[in-house]
Design an enzyme around this catalytic site. Sequence first.
Site, PDB file in Angstrom:
ATOM      1  N   HIS A  25      -8.794   0.481   3.125  1.00  0.00           N
ATOM      2  CA  HIS A  25      -7.342   0.265   3.234  1.00  0.00           C
ATOM      3  C   HIS A  25      -6.871  -0.608   2.067  1.00  0.00           C
ATOM      4  CE1 HIS A  25      -3.472  -0.732   4.905  1.00  0.00           C
ATOM      5  NE2 HIS A  25      -3.757  -0.317   6.135  1.00  0.00           N
TER       6      HIS A  25
ATOM      7  N   GLU B 160      -4.992   4.402   0.267  1.00  0.00           N
ATOM      8  CA  GLU B 160      -6.179   4.206   1.087  1.00  0.00           C
ATOM      9  C   GLU B 160      -7.065   5.453   1.059  1.00  0.00           C
ATOM     10  OE1 GLU B 160      -4.685   3.019   4.970  1.00  0.00           O
ATOM     11  OE2 GLU B 160      -2.821   2.385   3.980  1.00  0.00           O
TER      12      GLU B 160
END
Length: 295
Positions: free
Chosen positions: A170, A269
């Site tokens: 992320h 991400e």
Amino acid sequence: MTPLKYSAFCSLKTIDDLECIEVKHPKFNAQICLQGAQLTQFTHRDKGEFVWLSPSAQYKQGQSLRGGVPICWPWFGVLDKNPASISEAVLSNKHAHGFARTQIWKLVKINESVHGVTVELELTSNPVTRAIWPYDFTLRCHFHLSDELSIQLTTHNLSDSSFTYSQALHTYLQVNNINNVRISGAHQHTYVDALDHWQSKQQDGHIQIQQEVDRVYLGAIDYGFYDGKNTVNLKSNSHSSVVWNPWINKSKTLSQFPHTAYNTMLCIESGNILDDAVTLKSHERHCLSMTLTKD
């Protein structure tokens, strides 16, 4: 293996509740928290900040810091948006993004040279994880820090049965001004718009952030954009990825996030999300990798 106490560039530092590996190399400074194996800083001497960390980030047990590169595993996002083979296996603790980001990882090895530093951390199944997700596994996260940032997350299924999981690195990226960012690489790729009833759409041209954006892009994509100083390139071996910026209103609801912080951050991400989830047979391995460079 280089024990941490004999390391030339690395030391252990406690910040509030969390132990972190602090790296001070002639080329860069970096920081990796043992909780979640979360890289929170990578600042290159010549190329500047690679990742964004919220100025109000909290180093607390049991919660992920806002920024850097949190690891989402063994599910991504809210559980009910994952395939049934994932959501139906989860026993408890159904918070977003799984449990790996709040577990304490073990330092496995550090290798150092004048060119860079590699750090490897490990998480293994334990009574806490089995109460949430009933499988045995080993996760290895390998960080290679040099003139670029490279992360590999390897899952090893140690169970007698197969399991399915979704995941993401992320990555919060530092940008100079979000209004000036034009993200290349996704032209004509299909994406799922989480803000429009999860409809499938097609990207036309560059991605521009002019409002809240929360999209899952499908297919292998090499992203690039200009951050105000350097051209930033993000490459991975995954076939799904997320582009996210909370914009004005969502920023006011987020924890560890100043209301105007959306101006200087962007998430791209790398992951295995939605139909790109990974199924591993017993004793199989899978590696998710991501490399971030600046020109």
